[in-house]
Design a protein around this motif. Sequence first.
Motif, PDB file in Angstrom:
ATOM      1  N   THR A 124      88.131  54.714  24.230  1.00 53.13           N
ATOM      2  CA  THR A 124      87.104  54.456  23.223  1.00 53.13           C
ATOM      3  C   THR A 124      86.453  53.089  23.348  1.00 53.13           C
ATOM      4  N   SER A 128      84.814  53.585  27.914  1.00 54.91           N
ATOM      5  CA  SER A 128      83.457  54.020  27.580  1.00 54.91           C
ATOM      6  C   SER A 128      82.418  52.942  27.847  1.00 54.91           C
ATOM      7  N   GLU A 155      89.799  64.705  21.735  1.00 55.65           N
ATOM      8  CA  GLU A 155      88.389  64.984  21.441  1.00 55.65           C
ATOM      9  C   GLU A 155      87.488  63.825  21.865  1.00 55.65           C
ATOM     10  N   GLU A 156      87.959  62.595  21.659  1.00 57.08           N
ATOM     11  CA  GLU A 156      87.191  61.421  22.082  1.00 57.08           C
ATOM     12  C   GLU A 156      87.037  61.407  23.599  1.00 57.08           C
ATOM     13  N   THR A 157      88.102  61.772  24.306  1.00 54.80           N
ATOM     14  CA  THR A 157      88.065  61.781  25.767  1.00 54.80           C
ATOM     15  C   THR A 157      87.053  62.806  26.275  1.00 54.80           C
ATOM     16  N   VAL A 158      87.071  63.982  25.687  1.00 58.01           N
ATOM     17  CA  VAL A 158      86.116  65.022  26.075  1.00 58.01           C
ATOM     18  C   VAL A 158      84.692  64.578  25.767  1.00 58.01           C
ATOM     19  N   LYS A 159      84.527  63.865  24.665  1.00 55.91           N
ATOM     20  CA  LYS A 159      83.208  63.367  24.272  1.00 55.91           C
ATOM     21  C   LYS A 159      82.670  62.339  25.273  1.00 55.91           C
ATOM     22  N   PHE A 160      83.500  61.365  25.630  1.00 54.49           N
ATOM     23  CA  PHE A 160      83.059  60.291  26.522  1.00 54.49           C
ATOM     24  C   PHE A 160      83.083  60.698  27.995  1.00 54.49           C
ATOM     25  N   PRO A 162      83.080  64.205  29.583  1.00 52.96           N
ATOM     26  CA  PRO A 162      83.072  65.677  29.616  1.00 52.96           C
ATOM     27  C   PRO A 162      83.362  66.229  31.002  1.00 52.96           C
ATOM     28  N   GLU A 166      90.020  68.608  29.702  1.00 55.70           N
ATOM     29  CA  GLU A 166      90.746  68.289  28.472  1.00 55.70           C
ATOM     30  C   GLU A 166      92.161  67.806  28.786  1.00 55.70           C
TER      31      GLU A 166
END
Length: 371
Positions: A124, A128, A155-160, A162, A166
């Motif tokens: 995060t 990022s 979820e943060e990892t997938v967001k930053f 993709p 997962e």
Amino acid sequence: MKIGMLCYPTHGGSGVVATELGKSLAEKGHEIHFISYQKPFRLQGYHPQIFFHEVGALDYPLFQHNPYVLALVNKIVSISREVGLDILHAHYAIPHSLCAYLARQIVANITLKVVTTLHGTDITLVGSDSSFREITAFSINQSDAVTAVSHSLKEETVKFFPECGEPQVIYNFVDTALYKPGDKNRCLLHYRKGKEKILLHISNFRSVKRVFDVIKIFYKVHQELPARLFMVGDGPDRDEASMLTEELGIKDKVHFLGNHDEILEVLQGADVLLMPSEKESFGLAILEAMSCGVPVVASRVGGIPEVINHGETGLLYPVGDVEGMAEGCLEIFTRSEVCHRFSYQARKRAVAMFDSSVIIEQYEELYRTVL
């Protein structure tokens, strides 16, 4: 299995988790090799299955900054060749997962597997950032398995990232046989006066931990009943936090204890743990407090709601809700049935869901699958 643990040796959560994981795996017969620039602070005493390898770096005027990453890669290669490591477990993506990848390329040993555990700010904050995004994504993709310490961080990892797939969620853990309720009349005996309530905060005193909110919450609680606040840790906001206690006239009621290698007695002596963080991927201190039967008042952010059941094991509030958190503390202090229920349920949840015996098996299964 022979496992190399790559971690920061400091008081942060990633180093604590890596160290406790290594110790628990050693108790189960695995050979553990810690590789870092200094011995992790929780790695005390002797165990025949645990080894520490210190990384030194060349001090040369041409290098403006100590080339620790290169020295770490070299040490990993040396240890791998010497003992025949099966797995490199990198805690915190940068630089450890990248170093593991480079070391594997040098030894050209396809049986050396890399597992990366993401702990939070490595995704995060550091990962990022544009300065490190590409290298973080590459390191994650080159790992044989990737874990995250909460679904929130997943979820943060997938967001930053993709493109990285997962990660598998494996929660942080606590030794509930060690971290258990203690005698509050004995713990913090030199500080506690009469029937004072003890509030506790543990962090690295960075802005994301909102230590000024901690002081303000305590100020409101102190206006209603006798109380003391213990601040464990150190960091950039420490001095300004101390100045705030002077401005509010509560300096004699707030104790800055600095970094502590052993905080068990402090936890056992607390009546409430305050964690009003702006971000928190898991909150290891929260879990350790719960295991000691200490109710927690915290922010409803990140992975904290995965650890705390609001209204059952503690209380959760929006970030910055100083008034609400103060009222929550007062409810726990003034309603004995609420305090006892939270304490009992917190301990029960820690044992059932986050005990080391439960989580260590998940890591062992992951290692076996990777191998």
